[in-house]
Design an enzyme around this catalytic site. Structure first.
Site, PDB file in Angstrom:
ATOM      1  N   THR A 141       0.821  -1.205   0.000  1.00  0.00           N
ATOM      2  CA  THR A 141       0.000   0.000   0.000  1.00  0.00           C
ATOM      3  C   THR A 141       0.858   1.259   0.000  1.00  0.00           C
ATOM      4  OG1 THR A 141      -1.452   1.274   1.472  1.00  0.00           O
ATOM      5  CG2 THR A 141      -0.079  -0.356   2.519  1.00  0.00           C
ATOM      6  N   ASP A 142       0.250   2.377  -0.385  1.00  0.00           N
ATOM      7  CA  ASP A 142       0.979   3.659  -0.303  1.00  0.00           C
ATOM      8  C   ASP A 142       1.013   4.189   1.133  1.00  0.00           C
ATOM      9  OD1 ASP A 142      -1.688   4.392  -0.062  1.00  0.00           O
ATOM     10  OD2 ASP A 142      -1.668   5.865  -1.683  1.00  0.00           O
ATOM     11  N   GLU A 143       0.261   3.530   2.045  1.00  0.00           N
ATOM     12  CA  GLU A 143       0.229   4.044   3.423  1.00  0.00           C
ATOM     13  C   GLU A 143       1.577   3.893   4.116  1.00  0.00           C
ATOM     14  OE1 GLU A 143      -3.257   3.577   5.668  1.00  0.00           O
ATOM     15  OE2 GLU A 143      -4.526   3.219   3.924  1.00  0.00           O
ATOM     16  N   TYR A 166      -1.469  -0.452  11.024  1.00  0.00           N
ATOM     17  CA  TYR A 166      -1.609  -1.140   9.721  1.00  0.00           C
ATOM     18  C   TYR A 166      -0.440  -0.797   8.806  1.00  0.00           C
ATOM     19  CZ  TYR A 166      -3.096  -1.704   4.844  1.00  0.00           C
ATOM     20  OH  TYR A 166      -3.140  -2.021   3.509  1.00  0.00           O
ATOM     21  N   LYS A 170       2.568  -3.246   7.259  1.00  0.00           N
ATOM     22  CA  LYS A 170       2.820  -3.446   5.822  1.00  0.00           C
ATOM     23  C   LYS A 170       4.240  -3.006   5.474  1.00  0.00           C
ATOM     24  CE  LYS A 170       0.326  -4.632   3.001  1.00  0.00           C
ATOM     25  NZ  LYS A 170      -0.061  -6.007   2.493  1.00  0.00           N
TER      26      LYS A 170
HETATM   27  P1  NAD Z   1      -9.332  -7.449   2.535  1.00  0.00           P
HETATM   28  O1  NAD Z   1      -9.298  -7.144   3.993  1.00  0.00           O
HETATM   29  O2  NAD Z   1     -10.590  -7.186   1.769  1.00  0.00           O
HETATM   30  O3  NAD Z   1      -8.946  -8.975   2.288  1.00  0.00           O
HETATM   31  C1  NAD Z   1      -7.915  -9.607   2.981  1.00  0.00           C
HETATM   32  C2  NAD Z   1      -8.075 -11.118   2.804  1.00  0.00           C
HETATM   33  O4  NAD Z   1      -6.981 -11.754   3.493  1.00  0.00           O
HETATM   34  C3  NAD Z   1      -9.367 -11.661   3.410  1.00  0.00           C
HETATM   35  O5  NAD Z   1      -9.978 -12.553   2.501  1.00  0.00           O
HETATM   36  C4  NAD Z   1      -8.895 -12.411   4.663  1.00  0.00           C
HETATM   37  O6  NAD Z   1      -9.720 -13.519   4.992  1.00  0.00           O
HETATM   38  C5  NAD Z   1      -7.496 -12.850   4.236  1.00  0.00           C
HETATM   39  N1  NAD Z   1      -6.619 -13.064   5.395  1.00  0.00           N
HETATM   40  C6  NAD Z   1      -6.411 -12.251   6.465  1.00  0.00           C
HETATM   41  N2  NAD Z   1      -5.548 -12.818   7.320  1.00  0.00           N
HETATM   42  C7  NAD Z   1      -5.167 -14.010   6.767  1.00  0.00           C
HETATM   43  C8  NAD Z   1      -4.275 -15.038   7.166  1.00  0.00           C
HETATM   44  N3  NAD Z   1      -3.591 -14.972   8.325  1.00  0.00           N
HETATM   45  N4  NAD Z   1      -4.116 -16.126   6.362  1.00  0.00           N
HETATM   46  C9  NAD Z   1      -4.805 -16.215   5.183  1.00  0.00           C
HETATM   47  N5  NAD Z   1      -5.678 -15.261   4.769  1.00  0.00           N
HETATM   48  C10 NAD Z   1      -5.851 -14.174   5.552  1.00  0.00           C
HETATM   49  O7  NAD Z   1      -8.108  -6.629   1.903  1.00  0.00           O
HETATM   50  P2  NAD Z   1      -7.985  -5.948   0.463  1.00  0.00           P
HETATM   51  O8  NAD Z   1      -8.506  -4.570   0.536  1.00  0.00           O
HETATM   52  O9  NAD Z   1      -8.467  -6.884  -0.577  1.00  0.00           O
HETATM   53  O10 NAD Z   1      -6.385  -5.834   0.367  1.00  0.00           O
HETATM   54  C11 NAD Z   1      -5.611  -6.901  -0.171  1.00  0.00           C
HETATM   55  C12 NAD Z   1      -4.146  -6.533  -0.107  1.00  0.00           C
HETATM   56  O11 NAD Z   1      -3.910  -5.330  -0.835  1.00  0.00           O
HETATM   57  C13 NAD Z   1      -3.645  -6.268   1.311  1.00  0.00           C
HETATM   58  O12 NAD Z   1      -2.359  -6.797   1.422  1.00  0.00           O
HETATM   59  C14 NAD Z   1      -3.628  -4.765   1.423  1.00  0.00           C
HETATM   60  O13 NAD Z   1      -2.639  -4.343   2.340  1.00  0.00           O
HETATM   61  C15 NAD Z   1      -3.296  -4.360   0.008  1.00  0.00           C
HETATM   62  N6  NAD Z   1      -3.795  -3.058  -0.435  1.00  0.00           N
HETATM   63  C16 NAD Z   1      -5.103  -2.707  -0.257  1.00  0.00           C
HETATM   64  C17 NAD Z   1      -5.558  -1.467  -0.732  1.00  0.00           C
HETATM   65  C18 NAD Z   1      -7.014  -1.059  -0.599  1.00  0.00           C
HETATM   66  O14 NAD Z   1      -7.346   0.081  -0.909  1.00  0.00           O
HETATM   67  N7  NAD Z   1      -7.919  -1.929  -0.189  1.00  0.00           N
HETATM   68  C19 NAD Z   1      -4.667  -0.595  -1.348  1.00  0.00           C
HETATM   69  C20 NAD Z   1      -3.344  -0.998  -1.520  1.00  0.00           C
HETATM   70  C21 NAD Z   1      -2.916  -2.228  -1.072  1.00  0.00           C
END
Ligand code: NAD
Length: 363
Positions: A141-143, A166, A170
């Site tokens: 993430t950009d955070e 968070y 990351k």
């Molecule tokens: P989300 O919270 O919707 O999904 C996370 C998934 O990971 C869920 O299905 C959860 O069940 C699974 N999970 C959590 N802990 C786990 C574990 N210990 N073992 C196996 N599975 C596990 O998140 P998202 O928004 O889809 O984000 C996905 C990735 O992208 C993350 O790594 C996040 O940091 C990154 N990201 C998200 C955004 C955003 O805007 N949502 C932006 C940039 C990066």
């Protein structure tokens, strides 16, 4: 050469039952010849309902497994023999990380470490040609970069300066992934993406939360004065960026992904209200905007995020394709059309309540 669409490959996706992972898995099955093993612990944020369209497909498999379980991950890698690991599993909600940071450390940091260990052992066991092709794509993430002032943008060279638990978790994970490249030679790719939005996002995040609260005629809680700026990217654009990096990215490199879509939170909420006014007008005719209510700010709330995606645009030819106005319209319509999905994912503990006031003042 990484994993492109020229031949059918085997991709192990972690977190594929979440928001971005789900969009990725559906895209892979719909649009590519690749086989997918989705490894997900199904936390509150993971939902197999989001994968209904791929369940039963011959190229799709699901494993209900926690990435922190080294032995299970070892077995899955050995059985499935992936050409790449796409690592999305994470605890992802900033407000939850303020109330209860422990899972953020054990999943995002220790879980990533466990996966790196197992992936490295597996990668070393591969025959030469497969070892050269293997990739470990870490989605971040950009955070991790902290907050920007009024000008400038994050890029691949911005120093890390995370604010929330968070973001810190990351950031730690990103460092581990890069260290496994430098120390052990694991062919990793790291992406840092801005805020995503689109269908199937768990309704604790800004856009779906506002849509559902507006439809329920509840106050729309905007943190502080709503002046925080985020750089919004439609989730399908993120998925295409990840597959571009997987196919053509250089191991050891980082790619910043963003849609040049900066908006203040207040602008986003107002735009959601205007779209709802148009497609689902309130009885009595007043705008949903009258439900906007300013609430105390999130502790440590970063003022502004913005990504400069010049590197991925220039080197890999990816560019965001969905303008915010268009993607937001699709998203609002999707939530209107999928109220049953929302009800099912909200049938657990979370009920659209305020999180993230800190451990003393949690609602
Ligand atoms: P989300 O919270 O919707 O999904 C996370 C998934 O990971 C869920 O299905 C959860 O069940 C699974 N999970 C959590 N802990 C786990 C574990 N210990 N073992 C196996 N599975 C596990 O998140 P998202 O928004 O889809 O984000 C996905 C990735 O992208 C993350 O790594 C996040 O940091 C990154 N990201 C998200 C955004 C955003 O805007 N949502 C932006 C940039 C990066």
């Amino acid at each position: 050469m990484g994993v492109d669409n020229q031949g059918a490959r085997r991709l192990l996706v972690t977190g594929g039952a979440g928001f971005i992972g789900g969009a990725l898995v559906r895209h892979l099955i719909r649009e590519t010849p690749h086989a997918v093993l989705n490894v997900d612990a199904l936390t509150y944020a993971g939902n197999r309902d989001s994968l209904a369209e791929v369940e039963g497909h011959e190229r799709y498999r699901f494993s209900h497994t926690d990435i922190r379980e080294a032995r299970s991950m070892r077995r899955l890698l050995a059985e499935f023999r992936p050409d790449a690991v796409l690592h999305l599993a994470a605890e992802s909600h900033v407000d939850r990380s303020i109330d209860a940071p422990a899972d953020f450390v054990t999943t995002n940091v220790v879980g990533t470490f466990t996966l790196l260990e197992e992936a490295t052992a597996y990668w070393r066991s591969l025959p030469e040609a497969e070892r050269r092709r293997f990739r470990f794509l870490h989605i971040s993430t950009d955070e991790v970069f902290g907050s920007l002032g009024a000008t400038g943008a994050f890029s691949e060279t911005t120093p890390y300066d995370p604010s929330s638990p968070y973001a810190a978790s990351k950031a730690a994970a990103d460092h581990f992934v890069r260290a496994w490249h430098r120390t052990y030679g694991l062919p990793v790719l790291v992406t840092n993406c801005s805020n995503n939005y689109g269908p199937y996002q768990f309704p604790e995040k800004l856009i779906p939360l506002m849509i559902l609260k507006a439809l329920a005629e509840e106050p729309l809680p905007v943190y502080g004065r709503g002046e925080n700026v985020r750089d919004w990217l439609y989730v399908e654009d993120h998925v295409r960026a990840l597959l571009t990096v997987l196919a053509a990215g250089t191991p050891g490199e980082t790619y910043a992904i963003g849609g040049r879509g900066e908006r203040t939170n207040l602008d986003v909420v107002r735009q959601v209200c205007r779209l709802l006014d148009e497609v689902r007008p309130r009885r009595g005719g007043t705008s949903y905007e009258s439900l906007i209510s300013f609430v105390p700010d999130r502790p440590g709330h970063d003022l502004r995020y913005a990504i400069d995606p010049a590197k991925i645009e220039r080197e890999l030819g990816w560019k965001a394709s969905v303008p915010f106005e268009v993607g937001l319209r699709w998203t609002v319509q999707w939530y209107l059309d999928n109220r049953d999905w929302c009800e099912r994912v909200l049938s657990g503990a979370y009920r659209l309540e305020r999180l993230g006031l800190g451990r003393e003042g949690s609602a």
